[in-house]
Design a protein around this motif. Structure first.
Motif, PDB file in Angstrom:
ATOM      1  N   ALA A 149       0.815  -1.211   0.000  1.00 17.96           N
ATOM      2  CA  ALA A 149       0.000   0.000   0.000  1.00 17.96           C
ATOM      3  C   ALA A 149       0.851   1.264   0.000  1.00 17.96           C
ATOM      4  CB  ALA A 149      -0.938  -0.010   1.206  1.00 17.96           C
ATOM      5  N   SER A 150       2.052   1.206   0.571  1.00 14.88           N
ATOM      6  CA  SER A 150       2.917   2.390   0.633  1.00 14.88           C
ATOM      7  C   SER A 150       3.408   2.805  -0.747  1.00 14.88           C
ATOM      8  CB  SER A 150       4.118   2.122   1.541  1.00 14.88           C
ATOM      9  OG  SER A 150       5.060   1.256   0.910  1.00 14.88           O
ATOM     10  N   GLY A 151       3.459   1.849  -1.689  1.00 12.55           N
ATOM     11  CA  GLY A 151       3.947   2.143  -3.026  1.00 12.55           C
ATOM     12  C   GLY A 151       5.438   2.397  -3.100  1.00 12.55           C
ATOM     13  N   GLN A 152       6.169   2.074  -2.035  1.00 14.06           N
ATOM     14  CA  GLN A 152       7.591   2.393  -1.966  1.00 14.06           C
ATOM     15  C   GLN A 152       8.496   1.253  -2.429  1.00 14.06           C
ATOM     16  OE1 GLN A 152       8.256   3.599   2.082  1.00 14.06           O
ATOM     17  NE2 GLN A 152       7.345   5.622   1.784  1.00 14.06           N
ATOM     18  N   TRP A 153       7.951   0.052  -2.558  1.00 13.48           N
ATOM     19  CA  TRP A 153       8.796  -1.102  -2.847  1.00 13.48           C
ATOM     20  C   TRP A 153       8.166  -1.978  -3.920  1.00 13.48           C
ATOM     21  CZ3 TRP A 153      13.366  -0.523  -0.727  1.00 13.48           C
ATOM     22  CH2 TRP A 153      13.470   0.206   0.466  1.00 13.48           C
ATOM     23  N   ILE A 154       9.037  -2.700  -4.631  1.00 17.48           N
ATOM     24  CA  ILE A 154       8.581  -3.619  -5.666  1.00 17.48           C
ATOM     25  C   ILE A 154       9.522  -4.810  -5.728  1.00 17.48           C
ATOM     26  CG2 ILE A 154       9.931  -2.477  -7.478  1.00 17.48           C
ATOM     27  CD1 ILE A 154       7.690  -3.125  -9.449  1.00 17.48           C
ATOM     28  N   MET A 155       8.979  -5.960  -6.096  1.00 19.89           N
ATOM     29  CA  MET A 155       9.779  -7.134  -6.406  1.00 19.89           C
ATOM     30  C   MET A 155       9.808  -7.268  -7.941  1.00 19.89           C
ATOM     31  SD  MET A 155      10.787  -8.323  -3.604  1.00 19.89           S
ATOM     32  CE  MET A 155      10.413  -7.938  -1.907  1.00 19.89           C
ATOM     33  N   PRO A 156      10.816  -6.670  -8.589  1.00 24.17           N
ATOM     34  CA  PRO A 156      10.801  -6.579 -10.054  1.00 24.17           C
ATOM     35  C   PRO A 156      10.983  -7.900 -10.784  1.00 24.17           C
ATOM     36  CG  PRO A 156      12.886  -5.765  -9.187  1.00 24.17           C
ATOM     37  CD  PRO A 156      11.995  -6.011  -7.998  1.00 24.17           C
ATOM     38  N   CYS A 157      11.276  -8.976 -10.077  1.00 23.50           N
ATOM     39  CA  CYS A 157      11.400 -10.267 -10.772  1.00 23.50           C
ATOM     40  C   CYS A 157      10.041 -10.773 -11.244  1.00 23.50           C
ATOM     41  CB  CYS A 157      12.083 -11.301  -9.880  1.00 23.50           C
ATOM     42  SG  CYS A 157      11.137 -11.819  -8.439  1.00 23.50           S
ATOM     43  N   VAL A 158       8.945 -10.342 -10.571  1.00 25.14           N
ATOM     44  CA  VAL A 158       7.616 -10.794 -10.981  1.00 25.14           C
ATOM     45  C   VAL A 158       6.607  -9.661 -11.114  1.00 25.14           C
ATOM     46  CG1 VAL A 158       7.822 -13.136 -10.060  1.00 25.14           C
ATOM     47  CG2 VAL A 158       6.989 -11.310  -8.568  1.00 25.14           C
ATOM     48  N   SER A 159       6.785  -8.572 -10.373  1.00 28.34           N
ATOM     49  CA  SER A 159       5.803  -7.493 -10.380  1.00 28.34           C
ATOM     50  C   SER A 159       6.039  -6.566 -11.562  1.00 28.34           C
ATOM     51  CB  SER A 159       5.854  -6.717  -9.063  1.00 28.34           C
ATOM     52  OG  SER A 159       5.483  -7.553  -7.984  1.00 28.34           O
ATOM     53  N   GLY A 160       5.048  -5.723 -11.838  1.00 22.79           N
ATOM     54  CA  GLY A 160       5.134  -4.854 -12.996  1.00 22.79           C
ATOM     55  C   GLY A 160       4.541  -3.490 -12.730  1.00 22.79           C
ATOM     56  N   CYS A 161       4.208  -2.801 -13.795  1.00 27.94           N
ATOM     57  CA  CYS A 161       3.687  -1.440 -13.723  1.00 27.94           C
ATOM     58  C   CYS A 161       2.234  -1.444 -14.167  1.00 27.94           C
ATOM     59  CB  CYS A 161       4.508  -0.512 -14.608  1.00 27.94           C
ATOM     60  SG  CYS A 161       3.914   1.195 -14.658  1.00 27.94           S
ATOM     61  N   ALA A 162       1.389  -0.760 -13.385  1.00 26.51           N
ATOM     62  CA  ALA A 162      -0.024  -0.673 -13.736  1.00 26.51           C
ATOM     63  C   ALA A 162      -0.299   0.490 -14.679  1.00 26.51           C
ATOM     64  CB  ALA A 162      -0.864  -0.531 -12.464  1.00 26.51           C
ATOM     65  N   GLY A 163       0.702   1.310 -14.952  1.00 27.14           N
ATOM     66  CA  GLY A 163       0.549   2.439 -15.864  1.00 27.14           C
ATOM     67  C   GLY A 163       1.567   2.381 -16.974  1.00 27.14           C
ATOM     68  N   GLY A 164       1.851   3.528 -17.567  1.00 26.54           N
ATOM     69  CA  GLY A 164       2.759   3.554 -18.701  1.00 26.54           C
ATOM     70  C   GLY A 164       4.192   3.880 -18.357  1.00 26.54           C
ATOM     71  N   ARG A 165       4.455   4.233 -17.075  1.00 30.54           N
ATOM     72  CA  ARG A 165       5.812   4.635 -16.706  1.00 30.54           C
ATOM     73  C   ARG A 165       6.089   4.245 -15.260  1.00 30.54           C
ATOM     74  NH1 ARG A 165       8.737   8.880 -14.383  1.00 30.54           N
ATOM     75  NH2 ARG A 165      10.617   9.516 -15.542  1.00 30.54           N
ATOM     76  N   LEU A 166       7.272   3.674 -15.038  1.00 35.91           N
ATOM     77  CA  LEU A 166       7.676   3.273 -13.687  1.00 35.91           C
ATOM     78  C   LEU A 166       9.138   3.676 -13.499  1.00 35.91           C
ATOM     79  CD1 LEU A 166       6.853   1.720 -11.083  1.00 35.91           C
ATOM     80  CD2 LEU A 166       7.820  -0.329 -12.138  1.00 35.91           C
ATOM     81  N   GLU A 167       9.410   4.383 -12.400  1.00 31.54           N
ATOM     82  CA  GLU A 167      10.777   4.814 -12.105  1.00 31.54           C
ATOM     83  C   GLU A 167      11.250   4.118 -10.824  1.00 31.54           C
ATOM     84  OE1 GLU A 167      13.436   8.945 -11.508  1.00 31.54           O
ATOM     85  OE2 GLU A 167      11.250   9.028 -11.815  1.00 31.54           O
TER      86      GLU A 167
END
Length: 314
Positions: A293-311
């Motif tokens: 919920a914080s939106g501060q962390w991601i596991m990029p091996c499986v997770s992705g972007c819900a929009g058109g741009r992710l930084e």
């Protein structure tokens, strides 16, 4: 992640393609941790990769017991364990973590497993029997030879062993044997995604509320075919277009940026990366609800972007 050194005390071919492994502390000391049914450990194999395996036994048995399926597409985890591990060999093992706990209560428990998905449910079954809690286990396997632990379960009246059915027949069997919901009942399922979806859908049709349904995925979530995303790697000063079906880690690698990974399944936390901006589509099993919920962390091996741009901070 902290590790303990454990020794393979016993190995057994549990079923076709399934190796049962019993681990004890390398120095013969008592286990430094306990766990509840549904827990898993991270295991670092001799090939250097880390994989997650459910504990099939209870904590008071003084050892760690795993059942490992030889994956056809193994990248060195299950293949190494099946082909290279010998009694007396040492492995690095993490403290148990539980993303699939058996919920408290005294009501009936229905466990529905397919294939290697029986591993976490076996510990739950044993716990329910030890607590004299009403429990039933439905266990589907591709064939009798592929069924694990059948010698222990075959004569148990609370267990139904079902083997050799095609997908349509599995659905028909579930339709015939999955009961309507009763207050305080809980249903746990583990197996291939399609199997679990069928179980959950049928349970919903039988009146089971979502609060009484629990499942665990034992493989990585499939990367969605979402539209191409712009991935910005802030610390490296690079950007790359993530193609549909491509992981963020793979895209970053194409741009010359290596994001450390281990399990590749969103379970171990090795690839956890900070999010600078963008909306994350979480598919991992590591982050807590609050962390997501914080939106501060991601596991990029499986997770992705819900929009058109992710930084990302990578």
């Amino acid at each position: 992640m902290s590790w303990v050194e454990m020794k393979a005390r016993g190995l057994r071919q549990e079923a076709e393609g399934i190796l049962a492994v019993e681990l004890c502390m390398a120095d013969a000391s008592p286990l430094p941790f306990r766990w509840e049914p549904g827990a898993h450990v991270d295991v670092q194999t001799g090939s250097g990769v880390v994989r997650q395996y459910s504990l099939t036994n209870l904590a008071d048995e003084g050892c760690v017991r795993l059942a490992i399926k030889h994956a056809d597409d193994s990248r060195g985890g299950s293949r190494w364990l099946h082909q290279q591990l010998r009694v007396g060999d040492r492995l690095r093992v993490s403290a148990p973590r539980n993303l699939f706990p058996l919920q408290p209560g005294n009501g009936p428990v229905l466990l529905v497993a397919a294939g290697i998905g029986v591993t976490p449910l076996l510990a739950m079954y044993r716990q329910c029997r030890a607590q004299q809690r009403p429990v039933q286990l439905l266990y589907f396997s591709r064939s009798a030879a592929h069924g694990a632990f059948v010698e222990q379960l075959r004569d148990d009246p609370a267990v139904r062993l079902i083997s050799g059915l095609c997908a349509a027949d599995v659905g028909a069997y579930l339709d015939q044997h999955l009961p309507a919901w009763q207050p305080d009942s809980q249903l746990y399922t583990c197996g291939p995604d399609g199997f679990m979806s069928s179980v959950q859908q049928l349970a919903g049709e039988r009146g089971w509320p979502s609060s009484a349904l629990f499942q665990e995925h034992f493989q990585a979530s499939i990367v969605s075919d979402s539209p191409a995303t712009e991935l910005v790697l802030a610390r490296s000063g690079k950007s790359v277009t993530v193609q549909a079906g491509e992981t963020l880690v793979a895209a970053a690698e194409r741009a010359g940026v290596s994001i450390p990974t281990s399990c590749g399944m969103g379970m171990c936390g090795a690839c956890m990366t900070g999010v600078v901006s963008g909306e994350v589509e979480h598919r991992d099993q590591y982050l807590s609800d609050a962390e997501r919920a914080s939106g501060q962390w991601i596991m990029p091996c499986v997770s992705g972007c819900a929009g058109g741009r992710l930084e990302l901070n990578a």
